[in-house]
Design a protein around this motif. Structure first.
Motif, short mmCIF file in Angstrom:
data_model
loop_
_atom_site.label_atom_id
_atom_site.label_comp_id
_atom_site.label_asym_id
_atom_site.label_seq_id
_atom_site.Cartn_x
_atom_site.Cartn_y
_atom_site.Cartn_z
N LEU A 84 1.29 -13.68 10.64
CA LEU A 84 0.90 -13.17 9.45
C LEU A 84 1.51 -12.03 9.15
CD1 LEU A 84 -2.90 -13.89 10.57
CD2 LEU A 84 -1.77 -15.24 8.69
N VAL A 85 1.81 -11.68 8.04
CA VAL A 85 2.70 -10.51 7.76
C VAL A 85 1.99 -9.99 6.42
CG1 VAL A 85 4.81 -9.68 6.72
CG2 VAL A 85 4.87 -11.69 8.69
N GLU A 86 1.61 -8.76 6.54
CA GLU A 86 0.78 -8.09 5.53
C GLU A 86 1.93 -7.38 4.52
OE1 GLU A 86 -2.25 -7.90 8.86
OE2 GLU A 86 0.00 -7.87 8.50
N SER A 87 1.61 -7.23 3.57
CA SER A 87 2.36 -6.16 2.59
C SER A 87 1.51 -5.80 1.36
CB SER A 87 3.80 -7.03 2.09
OG SER A 87 3.30 -8.12 1.13
N GLY A 88 2.25 -4.76 0.94
CA GLY A 88 1.68 -4.23 -0.49
C GLY A 88 0.80 -2.80 -0.34
N GLY A 89 0.92 -2.16 0.90
CA GLY A 89 0.25 -0.99 1.21
C GLY A 89 1.20 0.22 0.69
N GLY A 90 0.67 1.25 0.46
CA GLY A 90 1.40 2.36 0.10
C GLY A 90 0.56 3.65 -0.24
N LEU A 91 1.03 4.59 -0.96
CA LEU A 91 0.20 5.68 -1.60
C LEU A 91 -0.27 5.62 -2.63
CD1 LEU A 91 -0.47 8.79 -0.96
CD2 LEU A 91 1.77 9.32 -1.83
N VAL A 92 -1.43 5.82 -2.93
CA VAL A 92 -2.19 5.57 -4.26
C VAL A 92 -3.14 6.90 -4.33
CG1 VAL A 92 -4.02 4.14 -3.31
CG2 VAL A 92 -3.30 4.25 -5.78
N GLN A 93 -3.16 7.17 -5.78
CA GLN A 93 -4.25 8.16 -5.99
C GLN A 93 -5.57 7.75 -5.96
OE1 GLN A 93 -3.22 10.26 -9.71
NE2 GLN A 93 -1.66 11.42 -8.88
N PRO A 94 -6.80 8.80 -5.80
CA PRO A 94 -7.90 8.18 -5.87
C PRO A 94 -8.29 7.62 -7.27
CG PRO A 94 -7.81 10.21 -4.78
CD PRO A 94 -6.55 9.88 -5.27
N GLY A 95 -8.91 6.51 -7.38
CA GLY A 95 -9.48 5.84 -8.54
C GLY A 95 -8.14 4.63 -8.95
N GLY A 96 -6.98 4.45 -7.96
CA GLY A 96 -6.08 3.66 -8.53
C GLY A 96 -6.36 2.12 -7.82
N SER A 97 -5.30 1.45 -7.78
CA SER A 97 -5.60 0.16 -7.12
C SER A 97 -4.47 -0.48 -6.55
CB SER A 97 -5.76 -0.98 -8.51
OG SER A 97 -7.09 -0.83 -9.14
N LEU A 98 -4.66 -1.22 -5.36
CA LEU A 98 -3.52 -1.78 -4.87
C LEU A 98 -3.80 -3.31 -4.48
CD1 LEU A 98 -2.48 0.77 -1.97
CD2 LEU A 98 -1.14 -0.14 -3.73
N ARG A 99 -2.86 -4.07 -4.38
CA ARG A 99 -2.95 -5.67 -4.08
C ARG A 99 -2.27 -5.92 -2.73
NH1 ARG A 99 -0.88 -11.03 -6.76
NH2 ARG A 99 -2.69 -12.25 -6.52
#
Length: 129
Positions: A4-19
């Motif tokens: 299993l390989v996860e991806s898509g993380g990172g730095l985001v501002q409060p209120g933002g979105s990530l997938r």
């Protein structure tokens, strides 16, 4: 070899979105229940969202901390699972892991993956201004 390989993380501002994505290889994902867990530094691991198989009636399980903001989905044809995270808060920061398990109750109700579970390596999410 099951992987299993996860991806898509990172730095985001409060209120933002990530997938986040979780790509499976070496096995067919459609047999398994899929959970998303996270762990922040100095804190215990926490289950956040769990998704059952397409053929099951109750598809999604949420922890109270993310209900209304996170949702999970799966594309078994692509052997991939997703975690959509909206309205992110600083307390959502941590390393996010996808987990597959053949036992629904352990994974999605008790938030305690069984000995038959498998984990990805994790992807880091940092919610900060």
């Amino acid at each position: 070899q099951l992987q299993l390989v996860e991806s898509g993380g990172g730095l985001v501002q409060p209120g933002g979105s990530l997938r986040l994505s979780c790509a499976a290889s070496g096995f067919n994902l459609d047999y398994y229940y899929i959970g998303w867990f996270r762990q922040a530094p100095g804190k215990e691991r926490e289950g956040v969202v769990c998704i059952s198989r397409d053929r099951d009636p109750d598809r999604l399980f949420y922890s109270d901390s993310v209900k209304g903001r996170f949702t999970a989905s799966r594309d078994d044809a692509r052997n991939t699972a997703y975690l959509q995270m909206d309205n992110l808060k600083p307390e959502d920061s941590g390393v996010y892991y996808c987990v597959v398990d053949s036992l629904l109750y352990s994974l999605c109700v008790r938030w305690s993956p069984s000995s038959k579970s498998s984990w990805g390596q994790g992807t880091e999410v940092n919610v900060s201004s």
